[in-house]
Design a protein around this motif. Structure first.
Motif, PDB file in Angstrom:
ATOM      1  N   GLN A 160      -9.928 -49.495 107.514  1.00 57.62           N
ATOM      2  CA  GLN A 160      -9.808 -50.614 108.436  1.00 57.62           C
ATOM      3  C   GLN A 160      -9.134 -51.834 107.799  1.00 57.62           C
ATOM      4  O   GLN A 160      -8.517 -52.640 108.498  1.00 57.62           O
ATOM      5  CB  GLN A 160     -11.210 -51.021 108.945  1.00 57.62           C
ATOM      6  N   ILE A 161      -9.226 -51.967 106.487  1.00 60.90           N
ATOM      7  CA  ILE A 161      -8.720 -53.160 105.801  1.00 60.90           C
ATOM      8  C   ILE A 161      -7.210 -53.377 105.981  1.00 60.90           C
ATOM      9  O   ILE A 161      -6.789 -54.477 106.385  1.00 60.90           O
ATOM     10  CB  ILE A 161      -9.099 -53.131 104.301  1.00 60.90           C
TER      11      ILE A 161
ATOM     12  N   VAL B 261     -14.312 -60.144 108.636  1.00 57.47           N
ATOM     13  CA  VAL B 261     -15.205 -59.773 107.528  1.00 57.47           C
ATOM     14  C   VAL B 261     -16.645 -60.167 107.843  1.00 57.47           C
ATOM     15  O   VAL B 261     -17.582 -59.374 107.662  1.00 57.47           O
ATOM     16  CB  VAL B 261     -14.752 -60.441 106.213  1.00 57.47           C
TER      17      VAL B 261
END
Length: 229
Positions: free
Chosen positions: A148-149, A120
Protein backbone atom coordinates in the motif's frame (compact mmCIF):
# COMPACT_ATOMS: atom_id res chain seq x y z
CA UNK A 1 10.43 32.20 -0.28
CA UNK A 2 10.27 30.42 3.09
CA UNK A 3 9.95 33.72 4.96
CA UNK A 4 7.20 34.79 2.57
CA UNK A 5 5.37 31.50 3.11
CA UNK A 6 5.73 31.91 6.87
CA UNK A 7 4.27 35.42 6.70
CA UNK A 8 1.34 34.23 4.58
CA UNK A 9 0.61 31.40 7.02
CA UNK A 10 0.69 33.82 9.94
CA UNK A 11 -1.42 36.38 8.08
CA UNK A 12 -4.20 33.88 7.39
CA UNK A 13 -3.85 31.93 10.66
CA UNK A 14 -3.47 28.64 8.82
CA UNK A 15 -2.97 26.80 12.09
CA UNK A 16 -6.77 26.48 12.14
CA UNK A 17 -6.51 24.29 9.03
CA UNK A 18 -4.23 21.90 10.89
CA UNK A 19 -6.84 21.61 13.65
CA UNK A 20 -9.55 21.07 11.05
CA UNK A 21 -7.40 18.38 9.40
CA UNK A 22 -7.07 16.55 12.73
CA UNK A 23 -10.82 16.67 13.22
CA UNK A 24 -11.31 15.38 9.66
CA UNK A 25 -9.04 12.43 10.46
CA UNK A 26 -11.18 11.38 13.39
CA UNK A 27 -14.36 11.82 11.32
CA UNK A 28 -12.97 9.57 8.55
CA UNK A 29 -11.82 6.98 11.09
CA UNK A 30 -15.21 7.12 12.82
CA UNK A 31 -17.02 6.67 9.53
CA UNK A 32 -14.91 3.60 8.70
CA UNK A 33 -15.60 2.05 12.11
CA UNK A 34 -19.30 2.81 11.78
CA UNK A 35 -19.41 0.88 8.50
CA UNK A 36 -17.57 -2.08 10.02
CA UNK A 37 -19.57 -2.24 13.25
CA UNK A 38 -22.88 -2.06 11.37
CA UNK A 39 -21.65 -4.79 9.01
CA UNK A 40 -20.64 -6.94 11.98
CA UNK A 41 -24.06 -6.53 13.61
CA UNK A 42 -25.87 -7.33 10.37
CA UNK A 43 -23.39 -10.15 9.62
CA UNK A 44 -22.80 -8.68 6.18
CA UNK A 45 -19.16 -7.90 5.43
CA UNK A 46 -19.02 -4.52 3.67
CA UNK A 47 -15.21 -4.62 3.59
CA UNK A 48 -13.90 -8.10 2.90
CA UNK A 49 -10.17 -7.62 3.44
CA UNK A 50 -7.53 -5.14 4.55
CA UNK A 51 -6.44 -4.28 1.04
CA UNK A 52 -9.91 -2.95 0.28
CA UNK A 53 -10.04 -1.19 3.66
CA UNK A 54 -6.75 0.63 3.10
CA UNK A 55 -7.82 1.61 -0.41
CA UNK A 56 -11.08 3.05 0.92
CA UNK A 57 -9.23 5.01 3.62
CA UNK A 58 -6.85 6.41 1.00
CA UNK A 59 -9.77 7.40 -1.21
CA UNK A 60 -11.56 9.19 1.64
CA UNK A 61 -8.38 11.01 2.69
CA UNK A 62 -7.58 12.19 -0.84
CA UNK A 63 -11.14 13.40 -1.37
CA UNK A 64 -11.22 15.36 1.88
CA UNK A 65 -7.90 17.09 1.32
CA UNK A 66 -8.56 17.98 -2.30
CA UNK A 67 -11.49 19.97 -0.93
CA UNK A 68 -9.25 21.35 1.84
CA UNK A 69 -6.82 22.51 -0.84
CA UNK A 70 -9.66 24.29 -2.67
CA UNK A 71 -10.61 26.17 0.49
CA UNK A 72 -6.97 27.19 0.91
CA UNK A 73 -6.81 28.40 -2.70
CA UNK A 74 -10.05 30.30 -2.13
CA UNK A 75 -8.67 31.96 0.99
CA UNK A 76 -5.11 32.68 -0.11
CA UNK A 77 -5.68 33.63 -3.74
CA UNK A 78 -9.29 33.88 -4.98
CA UNK A 79 -10.45 35.81 -1.91
CA UNK A 80 -7.64 38.34 -2.33
CA UNK A 81 -8.57 38.96 -5.94
CA UNK A 82 -12.28 39.13 -5.12
CA UNK A 83 -11.77 41.65 -2.31
CA UNK A 84 -9.08 43.56 -4.23
CA UNK A 85 -6.65 43.15 -1.34
CA UNK A 86 -4.24 41.54 -3.79
CA UNK A 87 -3.66 45.04 -5.22
CA UNK A 88 -2.19 46.15 -1.91
CA UNK A 89 -0.06 43.01 -1.71
CA UNK A 90 1.31 43.66 -5.20
CA UNK A 91 2.45 47.14 -4.10
CA UNK A 92 5.03 45.63 -1.77
CA UNK A 93 8.64 45.34 -3.05
CA UNK A 94 8.09 41.65 -3.83
CA UNK A 95 7.68 40.16 -7.28
CA UNK A 96 4.13 39.10 -8.02
CA UNK A 97 5.32 35.72 -9.25
CA UNK A 98 7.12 35.09 -5.98
CA UNK A 99 4.06 36.05 -3.93
CA UNK A 100 1.64 33.80 -5.83
CA UNK A 101 4.24 31.01 -5.97
CA UNK A 102 4.53 31.19 -2.16
CA UNK A 103 0.76 30.90 -1.81
CA UNK A 104 0.63 27.91 -4.16
CA UNK A 105 3.57 26.29 -2.38
CA UNK A 106 1.63 26.47 0.89
CA UNK A 107 -1.34 24.72 -0.76
CA UNK A 108 0.86 22.06 -2.36
CA UNK A 109 2.90 21.27 0.76
CA UNK A 110 -0.13 21.27 3.07
CA UNK A 111 -2.12 18.97 0.76
CA UNK A 112 0.68 16.46 0.20
CA UNK A 113 1.77 16.29 3.86
CA UNK A 114 -1.83 16.14 5.10
CA UNK A 115 -2.66 13.22 2.79
CA UNK A 116 0.42 11.22 3.82
CA UNK A 117 0.15 11.92 7.56
CA UNK A 118 -3.62 11.33 7.60
CA UNK A 119 -3.26 8.04 5.73
CA UNK A 120 -0.66 6.80 8.20
CA UNK A 121 -2.60 8.02 11.24
CA UNK A 122 -6.02 6.67 10.22
CA UNK A 123 -4.60 3.40 8.90
CA UNK A 124 -2.71 2.80 12.15
CA UNK A 125 -5.76 3.40 14.33
CA UNK A 126 -7.99 1.43 11.99
CA UNK A 127 -5.71 -1.61 11.89
CA UNK A 128 -5.21 -1.64 15.66
CA UNK A 129 -8.93 -1.49 16.42
CA UNK A 130 -10.08 -3.81 13.61
CA UNK A 131 -7.57 -6.53 14.52
CA UNK A 132 -8.43 -6.24 18.21
CA UNK A 133 -12.17 -6.60 17.63
CA UNK A 134 -11.86 -8.78 14.49
CA UNK A 135 -13.97 -6.40 12.42
CA UNK A 136 -12.62 -7.68 9.10
CA UNK A 137 -12.65 -11.39 8.13
CA UNK A 138 -9.04 -11.22 7.07
CA UNK A 139 -5.54 -11.27 8.54
CA UNK A 140 -3.45 -8.12 8.37
CA UNK A 141 0.01 -8.91 7.01
CA UNK A 142 3.16 -6.87 6.50
CA UNK A 143 2.91 -7.61 2.78
CA UNK A 144 -0.47 -5.86 2.50
CA UNK A 145 0.85 -2.79 4.30
CA UNK A 146 4.07 -2.63 2.26
CA UNK A 147 2.15 -2.96 -1.00
CA UNK A 148 0.00 0.00 0.00
CA UNK A 149 2.91 2.39 0.67
CA UNK A 150 4.00 3.07 -2.97
CA UNK A 151 0.36 3.44 -3.99
CA UNK A 152 -0.26 5.88 -1.15
CA UNK A 153 2.65 8.12 -2.18
CA UNK A 154 1.72 8.07 -5.86
CA UNK A 155 -1.91 8.85 -5.07
CA UNK A 156 -0.82 11.68 -2.76
CA UNK A 157 1.29 13.22 -5.52
CA UNK A 158 -1.53 12.88 -8.06
CA UNK A 159 -4.12 14.29 -5.65
CA UNK A 160 -1.86 17.25 -4.84
CA UNK A 161 -1.62 18.06 -8.54
CA UNK A 162 -5.38 17.63 -8.98
CA UNK A 163 -6.04 19.96 -6.06
CA UNK A 164 -4.72 22.88 -8.14
CA UNK A 165 -7.39 22.49 -10.85
CA UNK A 166 -10.03 24.50 -8.90
CA UNK A 167 -7.70 27.51 -9.23
CA UNK A 168 -8.66 27.73 -12.91
CA UNK A 169 -12.41 27.81 -12.22
CA UNK A 170 -12.07 30.18 -9.27
CA UNK A 171 -10.00 32.69 -11.25
CA UNK A 172 -12.62 32.89 -13.99
CA UNK A 173 -14.86 35.23 -12.00
CA UNK A 174 -12.96 35.30 -8.71
CA UNK A 175 -15.64 33.04 -7.24
CA UNK A 176 -15.00 31.25 -3.95
CA UNK A 177 -18.09 28.97 -4.23
CA UNK A 178 -17.04 27.93 -7.75
CA UNK A 179 -13.55 27.08 -6.49
CA UNK A 180 -14.90 24.78 -3.78
CA UNK A 181 -17.66 23.27 -5.94
CA UNK A 182 -15.17 22.39 -8.66
CA UNK A 183 -13.07 20.50 -6.09
CA UNK A 184 -16.15 18.55 -5.00
CA UNK A 185 -16.84 17.68 -8.64
CA UNK A 186 -13.26 16.41 -9.06
CA UNK A 187 -13.62 14.26 -5.94
CA UNK A 188 -16.97 12.87 -7.09
CA UNK A 189 -15.60 11.94 -10.51
CA UNK A 190 -12.22 10.52 -9.48
CA UNK A 191 -12.84 9.05 -6.03
CA UNK A 192 -16.33 7.62 -6.42
CA UNK A 193 -16.20 3.88 -5.91
CA UNK A 194 -18.39 1.38 -7.75
CA UNK A 195 -17.88 -2.30 -7.14
CA UNK A 196 -14.44 -1.65 -5.63
CA UNK A 197 -13.46 0.28 -8.77
CA UNK A 198 -12.91 3.99 -9.29
CA UNK A 199 -11.50 6.13 -12.10
CA UNK A 200 -8.45 6.68 -9.91
CA UNK A 201 -7.57 3.03 -10.54
CA UNK A 202 -6.94 3.90 -14.20
CA UNK A 203 -3.47 5.35 -13.62
CA UNK A 204 -3.60 7.58 -16.72
CA UNK A 205 -6.54 9.58 -15.34
CA UNK A 206 -5.05 10.81 -12.01
CA UNK A 207 -1.69 11.45 -13.69
CA UNK A 208 -3.34 13.47 -16.47
CA UNK A 209 -5.40 15.48 -13.99
CA UNK A 210 -2.30 16.11 -11.87
CA UNK A 211 -0.42 17.41 -14.92
CA UNK A 212 -3.39 19.65 -15.79
CA UNK A 213 -3.32 21.04 -12.24
CA UNK A 214 0.41 21.78 -12.46
CA UNK A 215 -0.05 23.49 -15.84
CA UNK A 216 -2.87 25.62 -14.39
CA UNK A 217 -0.61 26.65 -11.50
CA UNK A 218 2.15 27.58 -13.94
CA UNK A 219 -0.17 29.59 -16.19
CA UNK A 220 -1.56 31.45 -13.17
CA UNK A 221 1.85 32.99 -12.44
CA UNK A 222 3.50 33.03 -15.89
CA UNK A 223 2.31 36.49 -17.01
CA UNK A 224 1.16 37.85 -13.68
CA UNK A 225 3.73 40.69 -13.70
CA UNK A 226 2.01 42.30 -16.70
CA UNK A 227 -1.62 41.50 -15.89
CA UNK A 228 -3.85 44.28 -14.55
CA UNK A 229 -5.70 43.48 -11.31
Amino acid sequence: MLNLMRLEMKKYQLGSYVKAAIIANFVIAGFMFMILFISKIEEDSAIENYQIALTVIDSFVRGVFIVFAATLIAKLIIGEYKNRTITTAFMYPIKRKKLIAAKLAIVIIFTFVAIIVSNVFITTIFCLVSTTYQLIPDTLTTTVVMQQIPSMFMNAIAATGMSLIPLYFGMKKYSIPTTILSSLLIVMVVSSNTGNFSLNDIIVIPITLAIIGIIIAYLSIRNIESVDV
